[in-house]
Write a protein that holds these residues in place. Structure first.
Motif, PDB file in Angstrom:
ATOM      1  N   GLY A   1       0.775  -1.291  -0.066  1.00 20.06           N
ATOM      2  CA  GLY A   1      -0.030  -0.053   0.021  1.00 20.06           C
ATOM      3  C   GLY A   1       1.075   1.239  -0.048  1.00 20.06           C
ATOM      4  N   GLU A   2       2.079   1.266   0.172  1.00 22.20           N
ATOM      5  CA  GLU A   2       2.861   2.322   0.159  1.00 22.20           C
ATOM      6  C   GLU A   2       3.557   2.554  -1.086  1.00 22.20           C
ATOM      7  OE1 GLU A   2       7.026   4.071   2.254  1.00 22.20           O
ATOM      8  OE2 GLU A   2       5.926   2.225   3.038  1.00 22.20           O
ATOM      9  N   SER A   3       3.523   3.900  -1.565  1.00 21.51           N
ATOM     10  CA  SER A   3       4.092   3.882  -3.250  1.00 21.51           C
ATOM     11  C   SER A   3       5.599   4.471  -2.991  1.00 21.51           C
ATOM     12  CB  SER A   3       3.476   5.405  -3.742  1.00 21.51           C
ATOM     13  OG  SER A   3       2.121   5.155  -4.028  1.00 21.51           O
ATOM     14  N   MET A   4       6.467   3.986  -3.891  1.00 28.07           N
ATOM     15  CA  MET A   4       7.690   4.015  -3.701  1.00 28.07           C
ATOM     16  C   MET A   4       8.370   4.203  -5.126  1.00 28.07           C
ATOM     17  SD  MET A   4       8.903   0.650  -1.417  1.00 28.07           S
ATOM     18  CE  MET A   4       8.130   0.259   0.230  1.00 28.07           C
ATOM     19  N   SER A   5       9.640   4.530  -5.227  1.00 24.47           N
ATOM     20  CA  SER A   5      10.402   4.892  -6.360  1.00 24.47           C
ATOM     21  C   SER A   5      10.783   3.568  -6.691  1.00 24.47           C
ATOM     22  CB  SER A   5      11.455   5.767  -6.314  1.00 24.47           C
ATOM     23  OG  SER A   5      12.378   5.046  -5.221  1.00 24.47           O
ATOM     24  N   ALA A   6      11.050   3.236  -8.097  1.00 23.75           N
ATOM     25  CA  ALA A   6      11.582   2.130  -8.521  1.00 23.75           C
ATOM     26  C   ALA A   6      12.765   1.344  -7.774  1.00 23.75           C
ATOM     27  CB  ALA A   6      11.873   2.369 -10.175  1.00 23.75           C
ATOM     28  N   GLN A   7      13.593   2.073  -7.485  1.00 21.35           N
ATOM     29  CA  GLN A   7      15.113   1.779  -6.734  1.00 21.35           C
ATOM     30  C   GLN A   7      14.355   1.337  -5.175  1.00 21.35           C
ATOM     31  OE1 GLN A   7      18.760   3.674  -6.207  1.00 21.35           O
ATOM     32  NE2 GLN A   7      18.126   5.087  -7.999  1.00 21.35           N
ATOM     33  N   GLN A   8      13.802   2.306  -4.506  1.00 17.51           N
ATOM     34  CA  GLN A   8      13.087   1.866  -3.486  1.00 17.51           C
ATOM     35  C   GLN A   8      12.470   0.524  -3.330  1.00 17.51           C
ATOM     36  OE1 GLN A   8      10.828   5.582  -2.409  1.00 17.51           O
ATOM     37  NE2 GLN A   8      12.629   6.414  -1.291  1.00 17.51           N
ATOM     38  N   LEU A   9      11.521   0.293  -4.451  1.00 10.77           N
ATOM     39  CA  LEU A   9      10.574  -0.805  -4.060  1.00 10.77           C
ATOM     40  C   LEU A   9      11.505  -1.971  -4.400  1.00 10.77           C
ATOM     41  CD1 LEU A   9       7.258  -0.942  -5.677  1.00 10.77           C
ATOM     42  CD2 LEU A   9       8.645  -3.087  -5.846  1.00 10.77           C
ATOM     43  N   LEU A  10      12.628  -2.060  -5.224  1.00 10.64           N
ATOM     44  CA  LEU A  10      13.364  -3.163  -5.847  1.00 10.64           C
ATOM     45  C   LEU A  10      14.309  -3.513  -4.372  1.00 10.64           C
ATOM     46  CD1 LEU A  10      14.489  -5.371  -7.477  1.00 10.64           C
ATOM     47  CD2 LEU A  10      15.806  -3.633  -8.604  1.00 10.64           C
ATOM     48  N   LEU A  11      14.768  -2.016  -3.714  1.00  7.22           N
ATOM     49  CA  LEU A  11      15.560  -2.727  -2.582  1.00  7.22           C
ATOM     50  C   LEU A  11      14.906  -3.177  -1.480  1.00  7.22           C
ATOM     51  CD1 LEU A  11      17.771   0.734  -2.495  1.00  7.22           C
ATOM     52  CD2 LEU A  11      18.377  -1.659  -3.247  1.00  7.22           C
ATOM     53  N   LYS A  12      13.708  -2.792  -1.027  1.00  6.94           N
ATOM     54  CA  LYS A  12      12.908  -3.352  -0.228  1.00  6.94           C
ATOM     55  C   LYS A  12      12.707  -4.927  -0.609  1.00  6.94           C
ATOM     56  CE  LYS A  12      10.747  -3.348   3.856  1.00  6.94           C
ATOM     57  NZ  LYS A  12      11.405  -3.250   5.081  1.00  6.94           N
ATOM     58  N   LEU A  13      12.269  -5.198  -1.748  1.00  2.00           N
ATOM     59  CA  LEU A  13      11.986  -6.357  -2.020  1.00  2.00           C
ATOM     60  C   LEU A  13      13.396  -7.254  -2.029  1.00  2.00           C
ATOM     61  CD1 LEU A  13       9.524  -6.225  -5.165  1.00  2.00           C
ATOM     62  CD2 LEU A  13       8.951  -7.063  -2.853  1.00  2.00           C
ATOM     63  N   ASN A  14      14.334  -6.743  -2.151  1.00  2.00           N
ATOM     64  CA  ASN A  14      15.613  -7.382  -2.027  1.00  2.00           C
ATOM     65  C   ASN A  14      15.770  -7.967  -0.695  1.00  2.00           C
ATOM     66  OD1 ASN A  14      16.598  -7.617  -4.763  1.00  2.00           O
ATOM     67  ND2 ASN A  14      17.706  -5.931  -4.758  1.00  2.00           N
ATOM     68  N   GLN A  15      15.518  -6.779   0.055  1.00  3.53           N
ATOM     69  CA  GLN A  15      15.589  -7.214   1.888  1.00  3.53           C
ATOM     70  C   GLN A  15      14.801  -8.291   2.120  1.00  3.53           C
ATOM     71  OE1 GLN A  15      15.239  -3.657   4.181  1.00  3.53           O
ATOM     72  NE2 GLN A  15      14.409  -4.971   5.763  1.00  3.53           N
ATOM     73  N   LEU A  16      13.496  -8.292   1.699  1.00  3.91           N
ATOM     74  CA  LEU A  16      12.380  -9.074   2.180  1.00  3.91           C
ATOM     75  C   LEU A  16      12.595 -10.431   1.649  1.00  3.91           C
ATOM     76  CD1 LEU A  16       9.323  -6.873   1.776  1.00  3.91           C
ATOM     77  CD2 LEU A  16      10.319  -7.772   4.077  1.00  3.91           C
ATOM     78  N   GLY A  17      13.150 -10.659   0.175  1.00  2.00           N
ATOM     79  CA  GLY A  17      13.239 -11.746  -0.427  1.00  2.00           C
ATOM     80  C   GLY A  17      14.605 -12.446   0.059  1.00  2.00           C
ATOM     81  N   GLY A  18      15.507 -11.543   0.277  1.00  2.00           N
ATOM     82  CA  GLY A  18      16.852 -12.206   0.813  1.00  2.00           C
ATOM     83  C   GLY A  18      16.895 -12.932   2.277  1.00  2.00           C
ATOM     84  N   ALA A  19      15.894 -12.436   3.028  1.00  2.00           N
ATOM     85  CA  ALA A  19      15.650 -12.702   4.385  1.00  2.00           C
ATOM     86  C   ALA A  19      15.024 -14.007   4.384  1.00  2.00           C
ATOM     87  CB  ALA A  19      14.958 -11.676   5.259  1.00  2.00           C
ATOM     88  N   ASN A  20      14.311 -14.138   3.276  1.00  2.00           N
ATOM     89  CA  ASN A  20      13.232 -15.489   3.313  1.00  2.00           C
ATOM     90  C   ASN A  20      13.849 -16.570   2.422  1.00  2.00           C
ATOM     91  OD1 ASN A  20      10.532 -15.268   4.796  1.00  2.00           O
ATOM     92  ND2 ASN A  20      10.913 -13.192   4.225  1.00  2.00           N
ATOM     93  N   GLY A  21      15.044 -16.327   2.111  1.00  2.00           N
ATOM     94  CA  GLY A  21      15.961 -17.322   1.072  1.00  2.00           C
ATOM     95  C   GLY A  21      15.323 -17.337  -0.260  1.00  2.00           C
TER      96      GLY A  21
END
Length: 405
Positions: free
Chosen positions: A236-256
């Protein structure tokens, strides 16, 4: 060797390009070397590059901030096309090379350079990607590829050269994996990975996340919002392209999420084994593919499967700046016109599990698809459809009976 007055060097500060400034000066009659680094999200790998380049003989250093362009103009077109190579590789290195090469040409023109140099090996794909992209913008520019010329035959010999010339390196012989890192992915090749019989030493090489075994025992739920095939919001939070990808990298990496071990067919003809980390990108691709299932008509969705293979091959083979890739983009943009909505996912120990999706432009009709009563579909219509659809099968069976009498 031919004399050049000014050479633009694609400079990453890794093993290859660290020694190339000195080597170019020794072998091309002491030309001026301009080091150019394209920032596509390498982060710590960029630290100290300018000081190192100047200290080892470069006359000037350019740091090009290409991160926004990388995500918006290269990653997103591949995402919208579902582009993959050989079914699993999400093109992390391949997508970045044409952008960096274009930056090299821009600096070469600005500085009046008479040659461009890259550090790609003669066995790899990147030499093709860089050089095809350079040709697209500077067709007459000479290109120097030291790996195809010098006497050094291995990475160990490169380290010997660096040590003899007092060139600092961030690696040693034990950690001498060949890596490529950007905001989208991290690749690992070489050393024990060259033997496909060896299980990767994940605890030793992973940098963007953890193995599924070390991921949390509780799932992480996320919701991605798409507009015309592009992710624009997370939870639900709007993000820039970079911000969104970096956040998904963090969440995805933490979950293998997003660890790939593959043997791929290189463009130059050999097979190569590598380990890729693409946590955020893997999530994006999965969410986009799911949303397509309710927003694309059948024929477009099925044709997109062909496009994704061809698009992936074009990108992998360095053919970004080609009429075919641009023509495919026109189809992909049209196909994604109604790929809008929210995709909920459950991330759990390396898995991306669908957890529901909605779209204001959905083609899915619960009323028509329902097993219950509805006024929209006359089931008796299917009898005539089956008779016509099955007519070729019926006729052949009838004829075969006559032929075999």
């Amino acid at each position: 060797m031919k004399k050049f007055n000014k050479i633009v060097l694609a400079y990453s500060g890794g093993l290859d390009t660290s020694i190339m400034i000195q080597w170019l000066k020794e072998n091309y009659d002491d030309p001026e070397i301009i080091a150019v680094s394209g920032d596509v999200g390498q982060k710590d790998e960029l630290e100290g590059l300018e000081e190192k380049a100047l200290a080892t003989g470069a006359s000037k250093f350019y740091a090009l901030d290409l991160k926004d362009a990388f995500v918006e103009d290269y990653i997103y077109p591949c995402l919208k096309a579902d582009a993959v190579y050989e079914g699993v590789y999400l093109l992390g290195t391949s997508m970045a090379r044409p952008l960096i090469a274009k930056g090299l040409v821009d600096i070469a023109h600005k500085e009046g350079a008479d040659a461009i140099c890259h550090g790609c090996t003669g066995k790899g794909n990147d030499q093709v990607r860089f050089e095809l992209s350079i040709k697209a913008f500077a067709p007459d520019m000479p290109i120097i590829a030291p790996w195809r010329e010098w006497e050094l035959k291995s990475r160990d010999e490169e380290i010997d050269y660096a040590e003899s010339h007092h060139i600092p390196l961030k690696i040693n012989r034990e950690t001498n994996y060949s890596k490529d890192k950007n905001i989208w992915h991290l690749s690992h090749e070489g050393l024990d990975l060259e033997d496909p019989a060896n299980e990767p030493q994940y605890d030793k090489i992973l940098e963007l996340g953890v193995t599924p075994e070390k991921a949390p025992d509780e799932p992480t739920y996320i919701t991605l919002h798409f507009e015309k095939g592009i992710p624009t919001q997370l939870n639900g939070e709007s993000m820039s392209a970079q911000q969104l990808l970096l956040k998904l990298n963090q969440l995805g990496g933490a979950n293998g999420i997003g660890i790939i071990d593959m043997v791929e067919n290189r463009l130059v003809g050999m097979k190569s084994r590598g380990v890729y980390e693409t946590p955020g990108g893997t999530i994006m691709y999965k969410a986009h593919a799911l949303l397509e299932t309710i927003t694309m008509d059948k024929e477009t969705q099925h044709f997109m499967q062909h496009v994704s293979v061809k698009y992936g091959e074009l990108v992998y083979n360095g053919q970004w700046f080609t009429p075919l890739r641009e023509a495919l983009d026109a189809f992909v943009d049209k196909a994604n016109e109604y790929v809008n909505g929210d995709v909920k996912l459950k991330l759990y120990k390396g898995n991306i599990i669908p957890a529901g999706m909605t779209s204001p432009t959905s083609l899915y009709s619960e009323q028509i698809a329902s097993f219950g009563e509805d006024d929209s579909y006359d089931q008796s219509d299917s009898k005539g459809f089956i008779n016509l659809f099955g007519l070729p099968i019926k006729v052949r069976a009838q004829q075969e009976k006559k032929w075999n009498k």
